[in-house]
Motif scaffolding. Structure first.
Motif, mmCIF file in Angstrom:
data_model
loop_
_atom_site.group_PDB
_atom_site.id
_atom_site.type_symbol
_atom_site.label_atom_id
_atom_site.label_comp_id
_atom_site.label_asym_id
_atom_site.label_seq_id
_atom_site.Cartn_x
_atom_site.Cartn_y
_atom_site.Cartn_z
ATOM 1 N N LEU A 174 -12.840 34.376 12.227
ATOM 2 C CA LEU A 174 -11.934 34.652 13.348
ATOM 3 C C LEU A 174 -10.483 34.436 12.925
ATOM 4 N N SER A 175 -9.618 35.264 13.469
ATOM 5 C CA SER A 175 -8.202 35.168 13.135
ATOM 6 C C SER A 175 -7.366 35.441 14.377
ATOM 7 N N TYR A 176 -6.403 34.572 14.627
ATOM 8 C CA TYR A 176 -5.498 34.740 15.764
ATOM 9 C C TYR A 176 -4.070 34.488 15.279
ATOM 10 N N LEU A 177 -3.131 35.046 16.001
ATOM 11 C CA LEU A 177 -1.732 34.844 15.663
ATOM 12 C C LEU A 177 -0.977 34.441 16.918
ATOM 13 N N PHE A 178 -0.598 33.174 17.001
ATOM 14 C CA PHE A 178 0.165 32.657 18.130
ATOM 15 C C PHE A 178 1.380 31.909 17.575
ATOM 16 N N GLY A 179 2.414 32.662 17.244
ATOM 17 C CA GLY A 179 3.621 32.066 16.706
ATOM 18 C C GLY A 179 3.333 31.300 15.425
ATOM 19 N N ASN A 180 3.801 30.054 15.384
ATOM 20 C CA ASN A 180 3.595 29.220 14.197
ATOM 21 C C ASN A 180 2.428 28.253 14.342
ATOM 22 N N MET A 181 1.618 28.455 15.393
ATOM 23 C CA MET A 181 0.511 27.543 15.616
ATOM 24 C C MET A 181 -0.578 27.698 14.558
ATOM 25 N N GLN A 182 -1.094 26.558 14.120
ATOM 26 C CA GLN A 182 -2.197 26.533 13.168
ATOM 27 C C GLN A 182 -3.513 26.678 13.934
ATOM 28 N N ILE A 183 -4.432 27.491 13.424
ATOM 29 C CA ILE A 183 -5.757 27.644 14.017
ATOM 30 C C ILE A 183 -6.766 26.924 13.130
ATOM 31 N N VAL A 184 -7.485 25.959 13.692
ATOM 32 C CA VAL A 184 -8.474 25.194 12.940
ATOM 33 C C VAL A 184 -9.846 25.417 13.571
ATOM 34 N N ASN A 185 -10.739 26.058 12.824
ATOM 35 C CA ASN A 185 -12.079 26.344 13.319
ATOM 36 C C ASN A 185 -12.970 25.110 13.174
ATOM 37 N N LEU A 186 -13.567 24.665 14.286
ATOM 38 C CA LEU A 186 -14.452 23.504 14.260
ATOM 39 C C LEU A 186 -15.917 23.910 14.438
ATOM 40 N N TYR A 187 -16.230 25.146 14.064
ATOM 41 C CA TYR A 187 -17.629 25.574 14.022
ATOM 42 C C TYR A 187 -17.775 26.591 12.900
ATOM 43 N N GLY A 188 -17.882 26.066 11.693
ATOM 44 C CA GLY A 188 -17.975 26.926 10.519
ATOM 45 C C GLY A 188 -19.389 27.034 9.993
ATOM 46 N N LYS A 189 -19.496 27.295 8.708
ATOM 47 C CA LYS A 189 -20.811 27.517 8.096
ATOM 48 C C LYS A 189 -21.447 26.223 7.598
ATOM 49 N N GLU A 190 -20.659 25.184 7.468
ATOM 50 C CA GLU A 190 -21.168 23.899 6.988
ATOM 51 C C GLU A 190 -21.009 22.832 8.067
ATOM 52 N N GLU A 191 -21.884 21.838 8.048
ATOM 53 C CA GLU A 191 -21.827 20.775 9.052
ATOM 54 C C GLU A 191 -20.493 20.029 9.006
ATOM 55 N N SER A 192 -19.902 19.935 7.831
ATOM 56 C CA SER A 192 -18.622 19.242 7.692
ATOM 57 C C SER A 192 -17.510 19.896 8.510
ATOM 58 N N SER A 193 -17.681 21.179 8.838
ATOM 59 C CA SER A 193 -16.656 21.899 9.601
ATOM 60 C C SER A 193 -16.549 21.404 11.037
ATOM 61 N N LEU A 194 -17.565 20.672 11.519
ATOM 62 C CA LEU A 194 -17.564 20.207 12.904
ATOM 63 C C LEU A 194 -16.548 19.101 13.143
ATOM 64 N N VAL A 195 -16.126 18.451 12.076
ATOM 65 C CA VAL A 195 -15.189 17.334 12.169
ATOM 66 C C VAL A 195 -13.787 17.831 11.813
ATOM 67 N N PRO A 196 -12.784 17.534 12.632
ATOM 68 C CA PRO A 196 -11.441 18.027 12.330
ATOM 69 C C PRO A 196 -10.902 17.445 11.033
ATOM 70 N N PRO A 197 -10.285 18.254 10.196
ATOM 71 C CA PRO A 197 -9.671 17.733 8.970
ATOM 72 C C PRO A 197 -8.620 16.679 9.305
ATOM 73 N N ARG A 198 -8.554 15.660 8.510
ATOM 74 C CA ARG A 198 -7.608 14.572 8.791
ATOM 75 C C ARG A 198 -6.166 15.096 8.844
ATOM 76 N N ASP A 199 -5.833 16.059 8.016
ATOM 77 C CA ASP A 199 -4.467 16.606 8.023
ATOM 78 C C ASP A 199 -4.107 17.213 9.373
ATOM 79 N N SER A 200 -5.111 17.743 10.096
ATOM 80 C CA SER A 200 -4.842 18.374 11.392
ATOM 81 C C SER A 200 -4.496 17.357 12.471
ATOM 82 N N LEU A 201 -4.756 16.077 12.199
ATOM 83 C CA LEU A 201 -4.473 15.022 13.171
ATOM 84 C C LEU A 201 -3.210 14.239 12.833
ATOM 85 N N LYS A 202 -2.587 14.569 11.708
ATOM 86 C CA LYS A 202 -1.351 13.903 11.309
ATOM 87 C C LYS A 202 -0.144 14.584 11.948
ATOM 88 N N ASP A 203 0.887 13.830 12.105
ATOM 89 C CA ASP A 203 2.168 14.354 12.608
ATOM 90 C C ASP A 203 2.048 14.977 13.993
#
Length: 385
Positions: free
Chosen positions: A64-93
């Motif tokens: 999936l791909s979306y374009l909303f200005g400068n917003m980052q899109i982080v998929n939390l339902y990917g092909k691997e179980e690890s994708s269910l957990v948000p990347p730590r970088d996405s929770l910083k700043d």
């Protein structure tokens, strides 16, 4: 848990959001569009099915791909179980994580499990660094109200379709359930709940229903889902590929004198609380695609009295007795787990699994439900608002 009646107090905060099309307002805009004018919205977390419920169940959103200005899109339902957990970088700043997404009142529904995984990561971040973003829940009504059904999920069966200790039908709003997780599991995150009515009205008319996922087309679907979701663990069609998923169900082999006996047994169960319409249907995708199925439409006539989980367990038990050579439980990977069959993950309780195997009577099951549901109502009393 804290309450906030004016989100403008957090204006300008750097924010991430878990949301989808179900967060839609009277002004004809999606809530994340509104928030982008209030907050410095940096990230959108995508749940299962995508931002606009484009994808069917258990389909990765990696493409999936979306374009909303400068917003980052982080998929939390990917092909691997690890994708269910948000990347730590996405929770910083960021200063806060907004949860604005509809639930349907059942523990299998994955949106609030995704929110729980975010909550867990914030808890870990706080333990490691001493601080974490605020967890801001924009609350919304439970579409099937405060009635509860079922028994606590045992920890050994915990998965993406069930968080430990929660009943099949939990009777809480998103804010209530996530506050329960935070306090009961000692996550110690700063959870703030915005009460119903701040963003959307206290009561949503049914004609304004936005399907939160592809197979919850109407509010009525939510009433049968606490039980009928168990069919995902069987070789019956749960109605995917029809216009009434979970309300329509069946299989090609429901025929003959066994089907007549099944009709009789079902007609005597929870009398007056539902009606079954015999029908034939042709799934356009998913199980039995392109094959005529014999089955039913489940029509709930007394929602406050009907026990969907009990109905489905009773139904499956009868199938095991009447169609032993044709009815079966599915094996293989289900929601990233392969060590247990799907039916065990969904039922989540050894006693209920024993009932399906014919080891307990209906009266004993009813007593068991009464005990577990009463206990749960006492447990969640502080989280009902």
């Amino acid at each position: 848990m804290k309450f906030l009646k004016n989100i403008q107090k957090l204006s300008g905060c750097r924010a991430a959001i878990l949301t989808n099309q179900s967060a839609f307002g009277y002004q004809g805009t999606y809530h994340f569009q509104t928030y982008s004018k209030i907050f410095d919205l940096k990230t959108i977390f995508l749940p299962e099915h995508g931002l606009f419920a484009e994808l069917q169940d258990q389909v990765s959103g990696d493409e999936l791909s979306y374009l909303f200005g400068n917003m980052q899109i982080v998929n939390l339902y990917g092909k691997e179980e690890s994708s269910l957990v948000p990347p730590r970088d996405s929770l910083k700043d960021i200063d806060l994580v907004i949860i604005d997404i509809k639930d349907v009142g059942s523990r299998y529904y994955t949106f609030l499990t995704t929110a729980y995984y975010i909550l867990e990561e914030l808890s870990k971040l706080k333990k490691e660094t001493g601080k974490a973003p605020i967890f801001l829940v924009i609350d919304s009504p439970n579409p099937i109200g405060t009635k509860v059904e079922g028994s606590p999920l045992e920890e050994t069966y915990q998965s993406f379709v069930g968080v430990k200790s929660v009943l099949h039908r939990h009777g809480l709003t998103p804010g209530g359930l996530l506050s329960y997780y935070n306090e009961s599991f000692h996550l110690n995150v700063d959870v703030v709940v915005v009460p119903v009515g701040v963003i959307h009205p206290k009561k949503n008319p049914s004609f304004l229903w936005v399907p939160p996922s592809p197979n919850i087309p109407t509010q009525n679907t939510c009433y049968v889902y606490p039980g009928m979701c168990l069919l995902e663990g069987t070789n019956l069609s749960e109605g995917r590929g029809t216009t009434k998923p979970f309300e329509t169900f069946g299989a090609p082999y429901l025929l003959g004198k066994e089907k007549i006996e099944l009709d009789k047994r079902l007609s005597n169960h929870q009398k007056g609380r539902f009606q079954l319409r015999n029908l034939r249907f042709l799934p356009t995708f998913h199980k039995h695609v392109g094959v005529i199925c014999e089955g039913y439409q489940l029509m709930v006539t007394k929602p406050k009295q009907f026990h969907s989980l009990y109905f489905t367990l009773f139904f499956l038990k009868q199938l095991g007795e009447l169609f032993p050579g044709q009815f079966s439980y599915l094996k293989g990977v289900y929601e990233f787990r392969s060590d247990r069959p799907a039916i065990e993950l969904l039922v989540g309780d050894r006693f209920l699994l024993e009932y399906l195997a014919g080891k307990h009577s209906e009266s004993l099951l009813e007593s068991y439900f009464n005990e577990k549901e009463t206990d749960w109502l006492k447990t969640i009393k502080p989280y009902r608002y």
